[in-house]
Design an enzyme around this catalytic site. Structure first.
Site, PDB file in Angstrom:
ATOM      1  N   CYS A  53      -8.893  -6.110   2.601  1.00 51.46           N
ATOM      2  CA  CYS A  53      -8.920  -4.700   2.975  1.00 51.46           C
ATOM      3  C   CYS A  53     -10.337  -4.141   3.037  1.00 51.46           C
ATOM      4  O   CYS A  53     -10.553  -3.054   3.550  1.00 51.46           O
ATOM      5  CB  CYS A  53      -8.084  -3.884   1.996  1.00 51.46           C
ATOM      6  SG  CYS A  53      -6.366  -4.419   1.928  1.00 51.46           S
ATOM      7  N   ASN A  64      -6.338  -9.165  -7.424  1.00 54.72           N
ATOM      8  CA  ASN A  64      -6.277  -9.843  -6.136  1.00 54.72           C
ATOM      9  C   ASN A  64      -7.557 -10.598  -5.797  1.00 54.72           C
ATOM     10  O   ASN A  64      -7.537 -11.504  -4.960  1.00 54.72           O
ATOM     11  CB  ASN A  64      -5.972  -8.836  -5.014  1.00 54.72           C
ATOM     12  CG  ASN A  64      -6.932  -7.667  -5.001  1.00 54.72           C
ATOM     13  OD1 ASN A  64      -7.111  -6.995  -6.013  1.00 54.72           O
ATOM     14  ND2 ASN A  64      -7.563  -7.404  -3.874  1.00 54.72           N
ATOM     15  N   GLY A  68       5.929  -8.364   0.974  1.00 56.91           N
ATOM     16  CA  GLY A  68       6.531  -9.603   1.442  1.00 56.91           C
ATOM     17  C   GLY A  68       5.555 -10.651   1.914  1.00 56.91           C
ATOM     18  O   GLY A  68       5.762 -11.847   1.715  1.00 56.91           O
ATOM     19  N   HIS A  69       4.443 -10.245   2.530  1.00 61.24           N
ATOM     20  CA  HIS A  69       3.585 -11.231   3.182  1.00 61.24           C
ATOM     21  C   HIS A  69       2.690 -11.988   2.204  1.00 61.24           C
ATOM     22  O   HIS A  69       1.948 -12.886   2.604  1.00 61.24           O
ATOM     23  CB  HIS A  69       2.755 -10.580   4.295  1.00 61.24           C
ATOM     24  CG  HIS A  69       1.608  -9.735   3.822  1.00 61.24           C
ATOM     25  ND1 HIS A  69       0.302 -10.155   3.904  1.00 61.24           N
ATOM     26  CD2 HIS A  69       1.575  -8.492   3.281  1.00 61.24           C
ATOM     27  CE1 HIS A  69      -0.490  -9.203   3.435  1.00 61.24           C
ATOM     28  NE2 HIS A  69       0.255  -8.194   3.062  1.00 61.24           N
ATOM     29  N   SER A 112       0.825  -1.207   0.000  1.00 59.76           N
ATOM     30  CA  SER A 112       0.000   0.000   0.000  1.00 59.76           C
ATOM     31  C   SER A 112       0.861   1.259   0.000  1.00 59.76           C
ATOM     32  O   SER A 112       0.557   2.237  -0.700  1.00 59.76           O
ATOM     33  CB  SER A 112      -0.941   0.007   1.211  1.00 59.76           C
ATOM     34  OG  SER A 112      -1.913  -1.001   1.081  1.00 59.76           O
TER      35      SER A 112
END
Length: 396
Positions: free
Chosen positions: A326, A152, A201-202, A73
């Site tokens: 989100c 996504n 990264g996650h 983000s």
């Protein structure tokens, strides 16, 4: 709860054991600040540079073009806001799509309030951008095109190389939000004419709170976070060394295993899609059937409400989602599903299942068997479904 299955890997992934092992020393023995001058700290600066190189090589980029952030983000915000500021003398028009992550959409809305103009491209029923519509949207004052690499929610992979080529031919900067695609699809920034790319990264078995923005050499965007001189004076703040080490380890793991891992995920994903489509009536696969992320399956089920479906799956030990994590607290249907043309009542009955390499066909059998039972139960409680069945019986 007799079983636990995590099928929400688009929301986040568990940190791989080897990634955690690589990170641990940098919380304790190797805790130095990379910006300090003494040797103890300088060793951490070397490690940060090594991780930067691993990431750069995964994209066909240069190490100096990788800037660490706190996640996807932040990288998205940086790409849009800093480009708008740096290139406003050339123009104040930006092109994006209606199916972007909210990190892009809300940033675009913010820029509109600052006097910028944003064109939000439609997509087709599979979620793909129309290249001719993109070309038609370009104006002399267009300074940026931002299109996500893969969606996504529905998993559709966009024609990124063609979009990048169009941007390049018109002298317009091209940014892609690759948060869902990076580590799951091969990406080369030169081949795709990408000027900026966001990643986190996650999403690839790395830690939360770390990501990066690739910025091509020559792109004149400024700092997003002001303070110290870290990240070559473009992103202030003490480097998150454990996170950076974890991201580097996760990237190496992801790209070393990509071919075998994604082949297995595609096989299990396609098995899941076949069983659902063949055994649950009045359902729809959302997203492109073949040009989709290897681990993504998104369905809409008529006559049911997605939240009830998720609650009942959870009771059976199955973690899933109805869309982006989100927006999980929102009562509105997915903006992505509305953009591909689904009516509200069908969009409300959506389910996203995102697997990893540990999910087997036997696991899928449990999920589909549970899903069949739950969908049937919810439909039997639905007056809309009852009316639909009566009409069907009258027409026989």
């Amino acid at each position: 709860m007799s079983r636990f299955l995590y099928l929400d890997n688009a929301a986040t992934t568990k940190t791989a054991p080897e990634v955690l092992e690589a990170m641990l020393p940098y919380f304790t023995e190797k805790f130095g600040n990379p910006s300090s001058v003494y040797q103890f700290a300088a060793e951490n600066k070397t490690v940060v540079d090594e991780m930067r190189k691993i990431i750069a090589e995964s994209l066909g980029a240069k190490s100096k073009e990788i800037y660490f952030t706190a996640g996807g983000s932040e990288a998205d915000n940086w790409a849009l806001k800093a480009t708008a500021e740096a290139y406003q003398a050339k123009g104040r028009h930006i092109i994006t799509t209606k199916i972007e992550h909210h990190a892009i959409l809300h940033t675009a809305e913010y820029l509109e309030r600052q006097g910028y103009e944003v064109t939000y491209l439609d997509v087709d029923e599979d979620g793909k951008v129309d290249l001719e519509e993109l070309k038609a949207a370009i104006r002399p004052d267009t300074i940026l095109i931002s299109v996500m690499y893969a969606n996504n929610e529905i998993g559709t992979v966009e024609p990124i190389r063609e979009i990048g080529e169009i941007a390049h031919e018109h002298g317009i900067l091209f940014h892609t939000d690759a948060v869902q695609a990076y580590g799951h699809l091969p990406i080369n920034v030169d081949e795709c004419y990408i000027d900026m790319l966001s990643a986190s990264g996650h999403k690839l078995n790395g830690p939360k709170g770390i990501g990066f923005l690739y910025i091509r050499t020559g792109v004149k965007i400024r700092s997003f976070i002001h303070g110290g001189a870290q990240e070559r004076k473009r992103r202030a703040g003490t480097e998150n060394v454990p996170g950076i080490v974890g991201m580097g380890a996760a990237v190496k793991r992801a790209f070393d295993t990509m071919e075998e891992r994604t082949a297995r995920e595609k096989e299990v994903r396609d098995y899941l899609i076949r069983r659902v489509e063949n055994e649950i009536p009045y359902c729809r696969l959302n997203g492109h059937r073949t040009d989709r992320l290897p681990n993504n399956a998104n369905f809409s089920f008529q006559f049911i409400e997605g939240e009830s479906l998720l609650i009942r799956l959870d009771m059976k030990g199955i973690c899933a989602s109805s869309g982006s994590a989100c927006t999980s607290g929102s009562l509105d249907p997915s903006h992505v599903l509305l953009a591909i043309g689904l009516p509200h009542e069908i969009a409300h009955g959506s389910l996203r299942l995102t697997i990893n390499e540990e999910i087997s066909k036997e696991d899928v059998d449990y999920v589909v068997d549970s899903l069949k039972e739950i969908v049937e139960g919810l439909r039997n409680m639905s007056p809309l479904y009852e009316d639909f069945v009566k009409k069907q019986e009258k027409n026989v």
